[in-house]
Write an enzyme that holds these catalytic residues in place. Structure first.
Site, PDB file in Angstrom:
ATOM      1  N   LYS A 193      -1.447   7.130   3.260  1.00  0.00           N
ATOM      2  CA  LYS A 193      -0.857   6.047   2.477  1.00  0.00           C
ATOM      3  C   LYS A 193       0.578   5.751   2.925  1.00  0.00           C
ATOM      4  CE  LYS A 193      -3.796   6.769  -1.508  1.00  0.00           C
ATOM      5  NZ  LYS A 193      -4.834   5.921  -0.967  1.00  0.00           N
ATOM      6  N   CYS A 194       0.788   5.756   4.226  1.00  0.00           N
ATOM      7  CA  CYS A 194       2.109   5.583   4.818  1.00  0.00           C
ATOM      8  C   CYS A 194       2.170   4.243   5.545  1.00  0.00           C
ATOM      9  CB  CYS A 194       2.335   6.737   5.816  1.00  0.00           C
ATOM     10  SG  CYS A 194       3.846   6.646   6.780  1.00  0.00           S
ATOM     11  N   GLY A 195       3.355   3.712   5.685  1.00  0.00           N
ATOM     12  CA  GLY A 195       3.528   2.478   6.462  1.00  0.00           C
ATOM     13  C   GLY A 195       3.113   2.634   7.912  1.00  0.00           C
TER      14      GLY A 195
END
Length: 161
Positions: free
Chosen positions: A36-38
């Site tokens: 769930k990271c950029g």
């Protein structure tokens, strides 16, 4: 460059222990990942590198980590499902791992000692920090999270030759 990664073991996402000795002779890109990271889109580039070079003696080793902004909240089964379902990941995936602090995995202690970050800092700053390891198990280079996997292809090729 006397320390190698081969003295370490790690637990695969499936729960089985694996000696990194199994990767002797391979060039590796070791990455702390998060779902769930950029930078999660980099799974696609990592898989592309893996497919491009795996038959030449290369592998990506992914170590999901929840130490940065709680961006890897799932359990190992959920993480594996996300990686294969969303990005078609086929490279080795390991158990959720701590990369900093008192409980940092010994592999990451070695990686950080052998390839410190900017200004000599050893701490990993964010998800998708990458370490290139040569076929003898020595850490060659550290790449920050903003370095896209495709930008590392020429360094991988140099290590394979």
């Amino acid at each position: 460059m006397s320390t190698t990664i081969y003295s370490h073991t790690a637990t695969r996402n499936s729960g089985e222990q694996e000696s990194l000795d199994a990767y002797k002779g391979k060039v590796l890109l070791i990455v702390n990942t998060a779902s769930k990271c950029g930078f999660t889109y980099q799974y696609e580039g990592l898989e592309a590198l893996y497919k491009q070079f795996k038959d030449k003696g290369f592998s990506v080793l992914a170590f999901p980590c929840d130490q940065f902004g709680h961006q890897e909240p799932g359990d190992d089964e959920q993480i594996a499902g996300f990686c294969s379902g969303s990005f078609g990941v086929t490279f080795p995936l390991f158990k959720k791992t701590e990369v900093n602090g008192d409980n940092a995995h010994p592999l990451y202690v070695t990686l950080k000692n052998e390839a410190p970050g900017i200004l000599g800092t050893k701490k990993i700053k964010w998800n998708f920090t990458k370490f290139l390891v040569d076929a003898q198990g020595h850490v060659v280079k550290r790449y920050g999270p903003t370095t896209k996997p495709e930008a590392i292809a020429s360094d991988i090729e140099a290590c394979l030759n």
